[in-house]
Design a protein around this motif. Structure first.
Motif, PDB file in Angstrom:
ATOM      1  N   VAL A 148       0.837  -1.206   0.000  1.00  0.00           N
ATOM      2  CA  VAL A 148       0.000   0.000   0.000  1.00  0.00           C
ATOM      3  C   VAL A 148       0.868   1.251   0.000  1.00  0.00           C
ATOM      4  N   LEU A 149       1.922   1.249   0.793  1.00  0.00           N
ATOM      5  CA  LEU A 149       2.814   2.410   0.866  1.00  0.00           C
ATOM      6  C   LEU A 149       3.433   2.709  -0.486  1.00  0.00           C
ATOM      7  N   ASP A 150       3.941   1.692  -1.160  1.00  0.00           N
ATOM      8  CA  ASP A 150       4.576   1.898  -2.460  1.00  0.00           C
ATOM      9  C   ASP A 150       3.581   2.451  -3.479  1.00  0.00           C
ATOM     10  N   GLU A 151       2.350   1.916  -3.473  1.00  0.00           N
ATOM     11  CA  GLU A 151       1.372   2.418  -4.440  1.00  0.00           C
ATOM     12  C   GLU A 151       0.961   3.852  -4.118  1.00  0.00           C
ATOM     13  N   LEU A 152       0.797   4.162  -2.837  1.00  0.00           N
ATOM     14  CA  LEU A 152       0.395   5.524  -2.463  1.00  0.00           C
ATOM     15  C   LEU A 152       1.477   6.531  -2.826  1.00  0.00           C
ATOM     16  N   VAL A 153       2.729   6.197  -2.545  1.00  0.00           N
ATOM     17  CA  VAL A 153       3.837   7.103  -2.889  1.00  0.00           C
ATOM     18  C   VAL A 153       3.911   7.302  -4.399  1.00  0.00           C
ATOM     19  N   ALA A 154       3.794   6.224  -5.161  1.00  0.00           N
ATOM     20  CA  ALA A 154       3.840   6.327  -6.625  1.00  0.00           C
ATOM     21  C   ALA A 154       2.669   7.138  -7.156  1.00  0.00           C
ATOM     22  N   LEU A 155       1.487   6.926  -6.601  1.00  0.00           N
ATOM     23  CA  LEU A 155       0.300   7.653  -7.033  1.00  0.00           C
ATOM     24  C   LEU A 155       0.450   9.149  -6.830  1.00  0.00           C
ATOM     25  N   CYS A 156       1.095   9.542  -5.736  1.00  0.00           N
ATOM     26  CA  CYS A 156       1.188  10.957  -5.367  1.00  0.00           C
ATOM     27  C   CYS A 156       2.439  11.631  -5.901  1.00  0.00           C
ATOM     28  N   SER A 157       3.262  10.905  -6.620  1.00  0.00           N
ATOM     29  CA  SER A 157       4.468  11.475  -7.225  1.00  0.00           C
ATOM     30  C   SER A 157       4.201  11.780  -8.697  1.00  0.00           C
ATOM     31  N   GLY A 158       5.002  12.610  -9.289  1.00  0.00           N
ATOM     32  CA  GLY A 158       4.862  12.873 -10.721  1.00  0.00           C
ATOM     33  C   GLY A 158       4.449  14.293 -11.019  1.00  0.00           C
ATOM     34  N   ASP A 159       3.950  14.491 -12.235  1.00  0.00           N
ATOM     35  CA  ASP A 159       3.649  15.849 -12.691  1.00  0.00           C
ATOM     36  C   ASP A 159       2.243  16.276 -12.237  1.00  0.00           C
ATOM     37  N   GLU A 160       1.810  17.433 -12.746  1.00  0.00           N
ATOM     38  CA  GLU A 160       0.535  18.006 -12.323  1.00  0.00           C
ATOM     39  C   GLU A 160      -0.637  17.080 -12.647  1.00  0.00           C
TER      40      GLU A 160
ATOM     41  N   GLU B  83      -3.258  15.465  -9.968  1.00  0.00           N
ATOM     42  CA  GLU B  83      -4.702  15.645 -10.079  1.00  0.00           C
ATOM     43  C   GLU B  83      -5.421  14.293 -10.003  1.00  0.00           C
ATOM     44  N   LYS B  84      -4.832  13.283 -10.646  1.00  0.00           N
ATOM     45  CA  LYS B  84      -5.403  11.936 -10.553  1.00  0.00           C
ATOM     46  C   LYS B  84      -5.388  11.462  -9.111  1.00  0.00           C
ATOM     47  N   ALA B  85      -4.279  11.719  -8.407  1.00  0.00           N
ATOM     48  CA  ALA B  85      -4.172  11.310  -7.006  1.00  0.00           C
ATOM     49  C   ALA B  85      -5.237  11.996  -6.161  1.00  0.00           C
ATOM     50  N   ARG B  86      -5.476  13.267  -6.422  1.00  0.00           N
ATOM     51  CA  ARG B  86      -6.485  14.005  -5.660  1.00  0.00           C
ATOM     52  C   ARG B  86      -7.863  13.374  -5.833  1.00  0.00           C
ATOM     53  N   GLU B  87      -8.174  12.963  -7.061  1.00  0.00           N
ATOM     54  CA  GLU B  87      -9.469  12.348  -7.332  1.00  0.00           C
ATOM     55  C   GLU B  87      -9.576  10.977  -6.663  1.00  0.00           C
ATOM     56  N   VAL B  88      -8.522  10.182  -6.761  1.00  0.00           N
ATOM     57  CA  VAL B  88      -8.549   8.842  -6.163  1.00  0.00           C
ATOM     58  C   VAL B  88      -8.695   8.935  -4.644  1.00  0.00           C
ATOM     59  N   LEU B  89      -7.998   9.881  -4.046  1.00  0.00           N
ATOM     60  CA  LEU B  89      -8.001  10.005  -2.590  1.00  0.00           C
ATOM     61  C   LEU B  89      -9.205  10.768  -2.066  1.00  0.00           C
ATOM     62  N   GLY B  90      -9.997  11.349  -2.976  1.00  0.00           N
ATOM     63  CA  GLY B  90     -11.188  12.081  -2.555  1.00  0.00           C
ATOM     64  C   GLY B  90     -10.882  13.351  -1.801  1.00  0.00           C
ATOM     65  N   LEU B  91      -9.835  14.056  -2.212  1.00  0.00           N
ATOM     66  CA  LEU B  91      -9.409  15.262  -1.513  1.00  0.00           C
ATOM     67  C   LEU B  91      -9.971  16.508  -2.188  1.00  0.00           C
ATOM     68  N   SER B  92     -10.332  17.481  -1.384  1.00  0.00           N
ATOM     69  CA  SER B  92     -10.763  18.762  -1.925  1.00  0.00           C
ATOM     70  C   SER B  92      -9.558  19.530  -2.451  1.00  0.00           C
ATOM     71  N   GLU B  93      -9.819  20.574  -3.203  1.00  0.00           N
ATOM     72  CA  GLU B  93      -8.724  21.400  -3.737  1.00  0.00           C
ATOM     73  C   GLU B  93      -7.865  21.956  -2.602  1.00  0.00           C
ATOM     74  N   GLY B  94      -8.520  22.280  -1.487  1.00  0.00           N
ATOM     75  CA  GLY B  94      -7.785  22.846  -0.356  1.00  0.00           C
ATOM     76  C   GLY B  94      -6.841  21.868   0.322  1.00  0.00           C
ATOM     77  N   LEU B  95      -7.011  20.575   0.042  1.00  0.00           N
ATOM     78  CA  LEU B  95      -6.142  19.561   0.642  1.00  0.00           C
ATOM     79  C   LEU B  95      -5.099  19.032  -0.343  1.00  0.00           C
ATOM     80  N   ARG B  96      -4.887  19.756  -1.414  1.00  0.00           N
ATOM     81  CA  ARG B  96      -3.919  19.317  -2.425  1.00  0.00           C
ATOM     82  C   ARG B  96      -2.526  19.109  -1.827  1.00  0.00           C
ATOM     83  N   GLY B  97      -2.176  19.884  -0.805  1.00  0.00           N
ATOM     84  CA  GLY B  97      -0.864  19.736  -0.182  1.00  0.00           C
ATOM     85  C   GLY B  97      -0.623  18.373   0.433  1.00  0.00           C
ATOM     86  N   GLU B  98      -1.715  17.659   0.743  1.00  0.00           N
ATOM     87  CA  GLU B  98      -1.575  16.320   1.308  1.00  0.00           C
ATOM     88  C   GLU B  98      -0.954  15.348   0.306  1.00  0.00           C
ATOM     89  N   ILE B  99      -1.115  15.633  -0.972  1.00  0.00           N
ATOM     90  CA  ILE B  99      -0.555  14.760  -2.008  1.00  0.00           C
ATOM     91  C   ILE B  99       0.965  14.807  -1.973  1.00  0.00           C
TER      92      ILE B  99
END
Length: 262
Positions: free
Chosen positions: A37-49, A53-69
């Motif tokens: 799970v850790l490896d997939e979460l780190v990979a999901l949240c790494s990369g370009d814009e 954005e895909k990570a934000r949608e998968v994690l169900g985060l609001s725009e204001g929580l983008r920093g969590e990515i």
């Protein structure tokens, strides 16, 4: 007694400290599952814009929580602290781990397990980084985390529970990760907190999130300070009444704690 707690969505910052050591966490048999799970979460949240954005949608985060990515992308190297300091919110404020007596702190270290979509379950002394991953998330590779963890926890938790009472205070998303079976289910107590109000002379009861979380935190604190070790749900009900709580028993393993004020 083993007490199962939900995590908090909000978490304190990691601060300073050594990074995560997966091999040092409680329930070491979960190590490989945690790494997946850790490896997939780190990979999901790494990369370009676009990736973020895909990570934000998968994690169900609001725009204001983008920093969590960005925080998730650094989990392997981020500073780690005891889980009891990372998890925050109403339940943990009411529990007040930092202000427990020395004896109660030792009991807490032995008996409290916090469920987590990322770690499966951790002890309060386990050092983890601050992260963002909810129990209802479905990762692209791992799938629904509640389903993913069920088999792994089925193998690990019965032994951790031993022969004593299991006090299950998890919220629904985390209760789905593991359900006690057989004989263990008979000595697993769940607690529902009901707020009682009198309206036009008629008592009305309801489940109110803030009352629910705060009361559960206070219950755990009281049990730890008292050094209580009930072995059955009925014995737990008697113990809570001795501690001043109004308790009803609608089922052999379910307790209702009725409160009138916070």
């Amino acid at each position: 007694m083993l007490v199962l707690l939900p995590p908090s969505e909000g978490k304190s910052a990691g601060g300073r400290g050594k990074p995560l050591d997966l091999t040092a966490l409680s329930l070491p048999e979960l190590g490989a599952a945690r790494a997946t799970v850790l490896d997939e979460l780190v990979a999901l949240c790494s990369g370009d814009e676009d990736d973020r954005e895909k990570a934000r949608e998968v994690l169900g985060l609001s725009e204001g929580l983008r920093g969590e990515i960005a925080k998730n992308a650094e989990l392997r190297t981020a500073p780690a602290r005891p889980a009891g300091e990372i998890y925050t919110g109403v339940l943990y404020d009411a529990l007040g781990l930092a202000t427990l007596s020395p004896a109660a702190k030792r009991r807490a270290a032995r008996s409290l397990l916090v469920f987590s979509a990322l770690w499966g379950a951790v002890g309060i002394k386990d050092r983890i980084p601050s992260y963002r991953l909810s129990g209802g998330v479905k990762l692209p590779g791992t799938g629904a985390l509640g389903t993913y963890w069920r088999g792994h926890l089925d193998a690990a938790l019965p032994e951790a529970a031993g022969g004593g009472l299991v006090l299950d205070l998890r919220s629904s998303a985390y209760a789905a990760m593991w359900k006690p079976k057989g004989e263990l289910a008979k000595r697993t107590a769940t607690v529902r907190v009901l707020q009682s109000k009198t309206v036009n002379g008629v008592e009305k009861r309801s489940v109110v999130s803030h009352f629910n979380k705060a009361t559960k935190g206070r219950i755990v604190r009281a049990l730890l300070e008292e050094g209580a070790a009930p072995r059955t749900p009925a014995a737990l009900a008697a113990t809570l009444r001795d501690l001043g709580y109004a308790v009803e028993e609608p089922s052999p393993t379910g307790l209702d704690v009725v409160v009138t004020e916070l």
